[in-house]
Structures are given as C-alpha cells and as structure tokens.
Enzyme design. Structure first.
Site, PDB file in Angstrom:
ATOM      1  NE  ARG A   1      -3.881   0.530   1.997  1.00  0.00           N
ATOM      2  CZ  ARG A   1      -5.073   0.553   2.572  1.00  0.00           C
ATOM      3  NH1 ARG A   1      -5.260   1.276   3.669  1.00  0.00           N
ATOM      4  NH2 ARG A   1      -6.081  -0.143   2.084  1.00  0.00           N
TER       5      ARG A   1
ATOM      6  CG  HIS B   1      -8.425  -0.038  -2.767  1.00  0.00           C
ATOM      7  ND1 HIS B   1      -7.648  -1.130  -2.427  1.00  0.00           N
ATOM      8  CD2 HIS B   1      -9.091   0.305  -1.618  1.00  0.00           C
ATOM      9  CE1 HIS B   1      -7.832  -1.405  -1.138  1.00  0.00           C
ATOM     10  NE2 HIS B   1      -8.694  -0.566  -0.635  1.00  0.00           N
TER      11      HIS B   1
ATOM     12  CD  GLN C   1     -12.935  -1.932  -0.632  1.00  0.00           C
ATOM     13  OE1 GLN C   1     -12.101  -1.815   0.249  1.00  0.00           O
ATOM     14  NE2 GLN C   1     -14.136  -2.444  -0.405  1.00  0.00           N
TER      15      GLN C   1
ATOM     16  CG  ASP D   1     -13.738   5.975  -0.832  1.00  0.00           C
ATOM     17  OD1 ASP D   1     -13.623   5.893   0.406  1.00  0.00           O
ATOM     18  OD2 ASP D   1     -12.755   5.918  -1.607  1.00  0.00           O
TER      19      ASP D   1
ATOM     20  CB  CYS E   1     -14.264   0.910   0.243  1.00  0.00           C
ATOM     21  SG  CYS E   1     -13.868   2.669   0.282  1.00  0.00           S
TER      22      CYS E   1
ATOM     23  NE  ARG F   1     -10.281  -5.346   0.655  1.00  0.00           N
ATOM     24  CZ  ARG F   1      -9.562  -4.334   1.131  1.00  0.00           C
ATOM     25  NH1 ARG F   1     -10.149  -3.338   1.758  1.00  0.00           N
ATOM     26  NH2 ARG F   1      -8.246  -4.272   0.939  1.00  0.00           N
TER      27      ARG F   1
END
Ligand code: CP
Ligand code: NVA
Length: 303
Positions: free
Chosen positions: A100, A127, A130, A220, A260, A288
């Site tokens: 990340r 991402h 996700q 988000d 998310c 996830r």
C-alpha cells in the site's frame, strides 16, 4: 495468469470471474471450517505506507488460513533505499509482496523489477483488492448476472472509482459516476476504460439522473489518504452528494448501499443509511478476506 495483481485492467474478464468463483469457494470452505492450506510454507511481505484496518487484517489472517505466514513492514518506500533495492531484497526471502503506497509507480516498479508476485493493496491511483471484494458482495446480494445491474458511484472519482471503471471495462455491468464538476477521476484512465466497456457508462453531476434505476449506491470518503489538506474545501464541494435517505430514494427501492470504509457519518454518508437495512458495508469488509485469499492462492500457489 498475470504474475502480479497491480491493476484489474491487466486481467481479462474471464480471469476476474475465475478469481471471484475461487473467492466464493474459499469463503464456503472457511465457513464450513474445512482446511484449505493452499500456501503451506509460503511467505508474504506486507508494506504499508498508509494506515489500514481491513487490508492489513485480512491479508494477515488470509495468509494464516491458507497455511502461510506474513511479515508486516512499516516503510516509506524510496527514503532509506531505492524501491528496487527493497524489492530485490524481498524477493530473496519471501514468495510475494503486498504493498500500500502513496505513489502508484512504486507498486508498478516493484512488480516490474521482481520475479515474485506483487499485490496492490491501494495506491493513489487504484484499489483493485477492494473492488474484487465489492463485486463478490454485489453478486451475493444481486445475483451473478452483472450485466443487468447498475452501480452508481457517488462522490470523488478516486482510486476506488478507478478500479470500478477497470472492472467494468472487463466484465459487463452498468456504471455511473455521480460527482461534482472537476472530480471525475483521471481523464486518461477513465477514457481508456470507457472505450473498453461493454455495459453503459455515464458521468453526471446530477444526482437524480445518476441514481435513477441504480441497484447499488456506492460512496467513499471525500478526501482520500494524502488529501487531508483539502478536507475543508472538499466538504463544501461534496456536500450535495452526501448519500442519505433522500439520495437513496432516487435509486431502485431495493438498492443496496456500499462503502469501502472507513466511513465518515454525516459527511459522505448519513448514519441512517450506513447503519440502516440496505447497507452491506460489513459484507464488503468480510469479503476482503475471501477475495484476497483467492488472489493469494492464485498468484502464490498452484491454483
Ligand atoms: N477499505 C480499506 O481498504 O480499508 P483499510 O484502509 O482499513 O485497509
Ligand atoms: N479512497 C480512500 C480509500 C480508503 C480505503 C483512500 O484512498 O483513502
């Protein structure tokens, strides 16, 4: 199969569907308490330049459930030594890297310069993990025929939206971005995805148009990690796009709400919506684990 999991755009539609099918299978095995130690003896390095709850926990727990081991690193890439030196060290010790990072190029660079799989666990641009979990969740709630479904992404055309656009460019579904002017994502990435989409794709600044007939309403944060200095300005600009009961009423009556996480109640979503019956945000968070286990088993194992 591609060596890395950097971008959903690197995958063909049938490869993404195969990952989703495996994610469903691994979820069923986990729920039935059936061992599935597909990565016995394998190791994964986890690099986090930004905070994380879900990604960190699910990769660590996922590696454990698959019979492997993960090593957590706190790192700011490119500061103490070059990104490629870090990657060349890691490939001598571990079987895969999950990263990340702030800069998307750093994940790309690691993938290019190592022979081991590199998994993108969020960059400023994308991402992908996700969205794999999100689509697993969407299929659970709305069925496997995604081509009939409309996903309305409300808010910032950010990393999460970019990966949704990549997914829609590979697997037919109908995607709409409902955003303020000037926040429609990276123009090059969005145009490329648009040119490859088989379902419908729309960008609108009007909530009524954008949410009409939506099966899933997604939002988000308004300011992503790294954009904290813009928080106050963005709160003003995005205020009309808060997903609340009024906005949800513009979608289909049985529409689900997706996020998310982490969420800011009272900003991008009202507490009534995220804590209400149409919210599936914790299903997304659970998935996830299963979706990433599918990625890990495919890239690090012999699946
Ligand atoms: N959704 C998500 O990636 O959560 P974390 O930032 O907690 O990992
Ligand atoms: N767009 C958000 C996603 C967090 C999971 C961010 O990058 O901070």
């Amino acid at each position: 199969m591609v060596k890395d999991f950097v971008s959903l755009a690197d995958y063909a539609g049938d490869e993404l569907l195969a990952l989703l099918a495996l994610a469903d299978e691994l979820k069923a095995l986990q729920k039935a308490d059936e061992p599935h130690r597909l990565l016995e003896g394998k190791t994964l390095a986890l690099i986090f330049e930004k905070p994380s709850l879900r990604t960190r926990l699910t990769f660590q727990v996922g590696m454990f459930q698959l019979g492997g081991y993960s090593v957590l690193m706190d790192a700011r890439l490119g500061e103490r030594e070059t990104v490629s030196d870090v990657a060349h060290n890691l490939e001598r010790w571990v079987d895969g890297i999950m990263a990340r990072t702030f800069k998307h190029e750093h994940v790309v660079q690691m993938a290019e310069c190592t022979h081991i799989p590199v998994i993108n666990a969020l960059t400023d641009m994308l991402h992908p993990c996700q969205i794999l979990a999100d689509v697993q969740t969407l299929r659970e709630h709305k069925g496997h025929d995604l081509s009939r479904l409309k996903v309305a992404f409300v808010g910032d055309g950010n990393n999460v939206f970019h990966s949704w656009a990549h997914f829609a460019a590979r697997v037919p579904l109908n995607l709409t971005l409902v955003c303020p002017e000037g926040y429609a994502g990276n123009p090059e990435l969005v145009e490329r995805a648009r040119s490859e989409m088989q379902g419908t794709f729309e960008i609108t600044h009007d909530c009524e148009t954008g949410l009409r007939d939506a099966d899933a309403v997604y939002t988000d944060v308004w300011a992503s990690m790294g954009q904290e200095a813009e928080t106050a300005e963005r709160q003003q600009i995005f205020a009309p796009y808060q997903v609340n009961d009024r906005l949800m009423a513009l979608a289909k009556p049985d529409a689900i709400f997706m996020h998310c996480l982490p969420a800011h109640r009272g900003q991008e979503v009202s507490a009534d919506v995220i804590d209400g019956p149409c919210s599936v945000c914790f299903d997304q968070a659970e998935n996830r684990l299963h979706a990433q286990k599918a990625v890990l088993a495919t890239l690090l194992g012999d699946v």
